[in-house]
Design an enzyme around this catalytic site. Structure first.
Site, PDB file in Angstrom:
ATOM      1  N   SER A   1       2.715   0.423 -33.755  1.00 27.84           N
ATOM      2  CA  SER A   1       2.776   1.869 -33.521  1.00 27.84           C
ATOM      3  C   SER A   1       1.650   2.349 -32.627  1.00 27.84           C
ATOM      4  O   SER A   1       0.517   1.879 -32.743  1.00 27.84           O
ATOM      5  CB  SER A   1       2.565   2.612 -34.830  1.00 27.84           C
ATOM      6  N   GLY A   2       1.969   3.316 -31.789  1.00 26.01           N
ATOM      7  CA  GLY A   2       0.968   3.886 -30.889  1.00 26.01           C
ATOM      8  C   GLY A   2       0.881   3.130 -29.578  1.00 26.01           C
ATOM      9  O   GLY A   2       0.364   3.639 -28.588  1.00 26.01           O
TER      10      GLY A   2
ATOM     11  N   ASP B   1       5.186  12.712 -31.940  1.00 21.60           N
ATOM     12  CA  ASP B   1       4.289  11.730 -32.562  1.00 21.60           C
ATOM     13  C   ASP B   1       3.405  11.091 -31.486  1.00 21.60           C
ATOM     14  O   ASP B   1       3.516   9.902 -31.195  1.00 21.60           O
ATOM     15  CB  ASP B   1       5.139  10.676 -33.308  1.00 21.60           C
TER      16      ASP B   1
ATOM     17  N   HIS C   1       0.843   9.660 -35.823  1.00 23.57           N
ATOM     18  CA  HIS C   1       0.850   9.185 -37.218  1.00 23.57           C
ATOM     19  C   HIS C   1      -0.247   8.155 -37.487  1.00 23.57           C
ATOM     20  O   HIS C   1      -0.587   7.897 -38.640  1.00 23.57           O
ATOM     21  CB  HIS C   1       2.247   8.697 -37.653  1.00 23.57           C
TER      22      HIS C   1
HETATM   23  C1  4AZ Z   1       5.425   1.246 -38.230  1.00 20.14           C
HETATM   24  O1  4AZ Z   1       5.507   1.327 -39.455  1.00 20.14           O
HETATM   25  C2  4AZ Z   1       6.624   0.903 -37.437  1.00 20.14           C
HETATM   26  N1  4AZ Z   1      10.839  -1.067 -35.726  1.00 20.14           N
HETATM   27  C3  4AZ Z   1       6.535   0.753 -36.071  1.00 20.14           C
HETATM   28  C4  4AZ Z   1       7.655   0.435 -35.346  1.00 20.14           C
HETATM   29  C5  4AZ Z   1       8.860   0.282 -35.962  1.00 20.14           C
HETATM   30  C6  4AZ Z   1       8.956   0.420 -37.325  1.00 20.14           C
HETATM   31  C7  4AZ Z   1       7.832   0.737 -38.063  1.00 20.14           C
HETATM   32  C8  4AZ Z   1      10.065  -0.051 -35.144  1.00 20.14           C
HETATM   33  O2  4AZ Z   1       4.355   1.424 -37.668  1.00 20.14           O
END
Ligand code: 4AZ
Length: 319
Positions: free
Chosen positions: A232-233, A127, A78
Site C-alpha cells: 500500500s502507498g 486515499d 491509510h
Molecule cells: C493492504 O492491506 C492491501 N490486493 C494492499 C493491496 C491490496 C490489498 C490489501 C490489493 O495494504
C-alpha cells in the site's frame, strides 16, 4: 579500440566539459539510469525503480511510497491514519534489499504528513497522502523522482503497467515478506468491468464494494498476481513517451490475488489539484502527442456519475 586524445587536447577540453556539467538541467523524472513480493512478482533489478520508498515505523517497513521531488514522497492516506507524531517514522530511499539497503540508500526523517482531507477510511476515495522529508535527499542513480501525469494523460484500459513493493507475498502471511523489491506487470481494467468483477460472488446481502471515480483497477480476473499488505502507498507506473509516469497509488483490494478481485489504486490525475496545492513547484508530465482525456472525467472524486457500462470483453470467472 579507440586511442585516448593527447594530453594537451584533454586540457583544452576540460573547461568545456565542466561547463556542460554545470549547465545540465535537473535530472528528468521517470527515467531510471539502470544498465539494462507482492503476490506472484519478480525481483526488481538494481536502479530499476529509483523512486520506490519504504515507509518505516520504529524500524519496520509498513507501506510503500514514491519520490516526487527531493523533499516529497507520495503514499496512501491509510498508511498514516491516526498519526500525529512523526518522530518514529523513516523513509528509506535508494534501496532494493530491505534488510541490506546498501551504501546508496538513505533513511530520511519525516517533517510532516499531509493526508487528503477528503479521505474517509479504508476502501474510500482520496486515499492519498504526501510526506514531507525533514531534509532534501540528493538524487543519484539509485534515488530519482517518478513523473506525475497532468490530467491530460489518460491511462487506457488494457495498458500494461507495473506495480512495485516489499509487501506480503501471500494473503495468509505464511511466507516471509520479500527482502528484495518485487515488480509485477499488471493490465489496467476499466471501471465498469472492475465493478462487474467485484459484484461476482459478493455476499448476497452486502453491497459490493464500489469502484469510485478516483480509483483505478489493475490486475487479473483469474487472480494469482497482485499487490498485497505492505505494498500500500506504493506506485503503479506506466510508460508514457519514454518516461515512467505514476498512474496510481496502491490502495486496497478484497484480499490479495483472489479471482475477480483485482487490486484497486487511487488515480493520481484525480488528485492533481490537491498535489499542486501542497507542492506548487512540482512539474506534471503532459502527453507529447497532446491526446486529451475526456474532460468530463476531470472533476473531484464523486462528482461524476459512472460511465454507462460498455460491452465487456473479459467475463468474470465463476466463484
Ligand atoms: C493492504 O492491506 C492491501 N490486493 C494492499 C493491496 C491490496 C490489498 C490489501 C490489493 O495494504
Amino acid at each position: 579500440m579507440r586511442r585516448p586524445p593527447p594530453p594537451t587536447l584533454l586540457l583544452l577540453l576540460l573547461p568545456l566539459l565542466a561547463g556542460t556539467q554545470e549547465a545540465k538541467a535537473p535530472p528528468a523524472c521517470g527515467r531510471p539510469r539502470k544498465l539494462s513480493r507482492m503476490v506472484g512478482g519478480r525481483d526488481a533489478l538494481e536502479r530499476e525503480w529509483p523512486w520506490q520508498a519504504s515507509i518505516q515505523r520504529d524500524g519496520s517497513h509498513f507501506c510503500g511510497g514514491s519520490l516526487l521531488s527531493p523533499r516529497w514522497v507520495l503514499t496512501a492516506a491509510h498508511c498514516f491514519s491516526n498519526t500525529s507524531d512523526t518522530a518514529p517514522y523513516r523513509v528509506l530511499l535508494g534501496a532494493r534489499q530491505l534488510l541490506r539497503p546498501g551504501p546508496h540508500a538513505v533513511y530520511a526523517r519525516v517533517r510532516r504528513v499531509e493526508s487528503n482531507p477528503l479521505y474517509r477510511g479504508m476502501a474510500s476515495s482520496a486515499d492519498v497522502a504526501l510526506v514531507e522529508l525533514e531534509a532534501p535527499v540528493t538524487f543519484s542513480d539509485h534515488i530519482l523522482p517518478v513523473c506525475l501525469p497532468d490530467p491530460s494523460v489518460s491511462f487506457a484500459p488494457g495498458m500494461s503497467c507495473w506495480v512495485t513493493g516489499w509487501g506480503s507475498p501471500s494473503e495468509q502471511d505464511r511466507l516471509p515478506s520479500p527482502r528484495t523489491l518485487q515488480k509485477l506487470s499488471v493490465p489496467l481494467i476499466d471501471t465498469p468491468k472492475c465493478n462487474l468483477l467485484y459484484g461476482t460472488g459478493a455476499e448476497p446481502d452486502s453491497q459490493p464494494k464500489a469502484i469510485q471515480d478516483d480509483m483505478l483497477c489493475a490486475g487479473f480476473a483469474e487472480g494469482k498476481k497482485d499487490a498485497c499488505k505492505g505494498d500500500s502507498g506504493g506506485p503503479l507506473v506506466c510508460r508514457v513517451d519514454q518516461s515512467w509516469v505514476q498512474a496510481g497509488v496502491i490502495s486496497w483490494g478484497e484480499g490479495c490475488a483472489r479471482p475477480n478481485r483485482p487490486g484497486v489504486y487511487i488515480r493520481v490525475t484525480s488528485h492533481h489539484r490537491w498535489i499542486r496545492r501542497i507542492i506548487p513547484e512540482l512539474q506534471f508530465q503532459g502527453r507529447a502527442g497532446g491526446r486529451r482525456r475526456d474532460p468530463r472525467a476531470s472533476g473531484p472524486p464523486g462528482t461524476r456519475p459512472h460511465a454507462a457500462p460498455r460491452l465487456l470483453s473479459l467475463e468474470p470467472l465463476p466463484q
